[in-house]
Design an enzyme around this catalytic site. Structure first.
Site: not given
Ligand code: DSN
Length: 488
Positions: A74, A76, A251, A280, A283, A289
């Site tokens: 932990y 925090e 974003d 994120t 991607k 993730r």
């Molecule tokens: N689920 C993601 C996507 O496929 O674009 C975005 O959150």
């Protein structure tokens, strides 16, 4: 490091194989079905054309970093300022992740704790509310923090926080759920309005965004997308935000890899223009993730309160993996990868267009294409299912003003980050377009029991799924996933 991080260098492939082999044996001793499913997942990912625009293949180094005892800790708080003892090693990895992120993106401040993209966006929203609403309110009442407020002032502040406006891109134009979509918390915690795209071209119309912003006067203007196949001019979005006194939040979850790899530069790079940028890490950035927030100095202290503001204990094992992935993305090879992602999207788009398929906006200049499947007489759901039968993994997606709504849809979203990691290039993506068009041409919409047209059922011509799988296997065999990684 190899020029392809998902491909372990030859001398480490044996090490990686042995690491996974032994890990799976340890897991199998407790719950063999999990070990079996893990093996099967690798086999399935190896055997299919992965075209989901938000997916990728992280390197063995990134994957292995996630499976450690950092998971048990932990932590925090923030680096050097924790609510738990014994966080010195978590401090090391969190500080490294933030340092790599700042250097990679040229951001004054980076926060590596968000567990996901939605968490990163929640941190951003609440940081903006803290900076723009709560801060001035506390100052007015001479209070150091909210605990110093009287009950009546606290109630008034809560009302004020719940009464702010957000303007973001609509879901069917390519925006994300968290950009003010009513069923999502972002559409509930703010008074929200959405901007779309030009009905003729499908492109963002900055004058229309400006007009809407002037009328609505949002506190937060959100830019960024998850299904818009074009680049955005963030200088223009900042200009609009400034004109109406909004905070610009971008974003970049989908295209962070293209920013990191310097494919999006100048006015197409959101980081210098946005007050807060979220992403994120899994991607196009090809990490674990998770989420990440970048901010200009003036927002740093409010973002830094992400935990406990909206987050619980950070996932230290994932922050460690973010540090590894961001270190990979700082290598020159990553810029080459990012450029190939964009070039390959172009090849995929050209492959569709020359075979008569319709693409939303008529093409792409990022990492994804949005194929309108209505011309094939199919819904997105039917097309997605038929393609999956043929070993092509995609996801259905709304197109602007979609007559089939967000469940059945009229589109298929396809992205190039994952197959580019495997080494696919121009010819392979042209062949992928050919195979997809063949499958869709060979698929017919079904009918319901009542004899009306179905939006879900479909029939495929005999043999087409098998033929496509065989043709895909030829491509996939040329570009193996994690070559040298062998499990017995
Ligand atoms: N689920 C993601 C996507 O496929 O674009 C975005 O959150």
């Amino acid at each position: 490091m190899s020029d392809n991080a998902a491909v372990p260098p030859a001398d480490s492939a044996a090490l990686v194989s042995s690491a996974y082999q032994q890990a799976l044996e340890v897991i199998a001793a407790v719950e063999p079905r999990v070990a079996d499913a893990t093996r099967q997942e690798l086999a399935d990912q190896r055997a299919s054309l992965k075209l989901i625009a938000s997916e990728n293949y992280a390197s063995p180094a990134v994957l292995l970093t996630m499976g450690t005892w950092f998971s048990d800790k932990y932590a925090e708080g923030t680096v050097g300022h924790r609510f738990y003892a014994g966080c010195q090693n978590v401090d090391t990895v969190e500080a490294l992740a933030a340092e790599h992120a700042r250097e990679l993106f040229g951001a004054p401040y980076a926060y590596a704790q968000p567990h996901s993209g939605i968490d990163a966006n929640l941190v951003a929203f609440w940081s903006i509310l803290a900076h723009r609403v709560e801060g001035p309110w506390l100052e007015k009442y001479g209070a150091k923090n909210v605990n110093d407020l009287s009950e009546a002032d606290w109630e008034a502040l809560r009302h004020e926080l719940g009464n702010q406006r957000l303007l973001g891109m609509s879901l069917d134009a390519g925006g994300h759920l968290t950009h003010g979509f009513r069923p999502n918390i972002s559409g509930k915690m703010f008074h929200q309005q959405q901007y779309g795209t030009d009905p003729e071209t499908g492109l963002l119309d900055y004058d229309a965004v400006r007009a809407k912003a002037k009328e609505f006067k949002p506190l937060v203007l959100v830019a960024g997308y998850s299904a818009y196949p074009r680049r955005v001019n963030f200088a223009k979005m900042r200009e609009i935000a400034d004109e109406v006194g909004a905070t610009l939040m971008v974003d970049m979850a989908h295209f962070a890899g293209l920013v990191a790899g310097k494919v999006f530069t100048g006015e197409e790079n959101p980081v210098p223009y946005a007050h807060i940028t979220t992403t994120t890490t899994h991607k196009s950035l090809r990490g674990p993730r998770g989420g990440l927030v970048l901010a200009q100095e003036e927002y740093a202290s409010s973002v830094d309160r992400g935990c406990p503001m909206v987050l619980g204990g950070p996932l230290s094992h994932v922050m460690a993996a973010k540090a590894v992935a961001l270190a990979e993305a700082r290598q020159p090879a990553f810029a080459d990868y990012a450029q190939r992602v964009a070039d390959n999207a172009q090849s995929l788009a050209d492959g569709f267009l020359k075979r008569g398929a319709r693409l939303v906006t008529g093409g792409t200049d990022n990492h994804l294409v949005l194929l309108d499947v209505s011309g094939f007489g199919l819904t997105g759901r039917q097309a997605e299912s038929a393609l999956l039968d043929a070993g092509v993994v995609t996801n259905r997606n709304s197109i602007p003003s979609d007559p089939n709504g967000a469940w059945y849809t009229s589109g298929i979203r396809l992205g190039t980050p994952a197959l580019t990691t495997r080494g696919f290039g121009h010819d392979e993506f042209d062949r992928v377009a050919e195979l997809i068009v063949e499958v869709l041409n060979g698929t017919e919409a079904g009918t319901t029991k009542a004899g009306t047209p179905s939006k879900a059922s479909y029939a495929m011509a005999d043999g087409i799924a098998d033929r496509t799988r065989a043709a895909s296997a030829e491509l996939l065999d040329k570009h193996p996933l994690y070559p040298g990684l062998e499990l017995v």
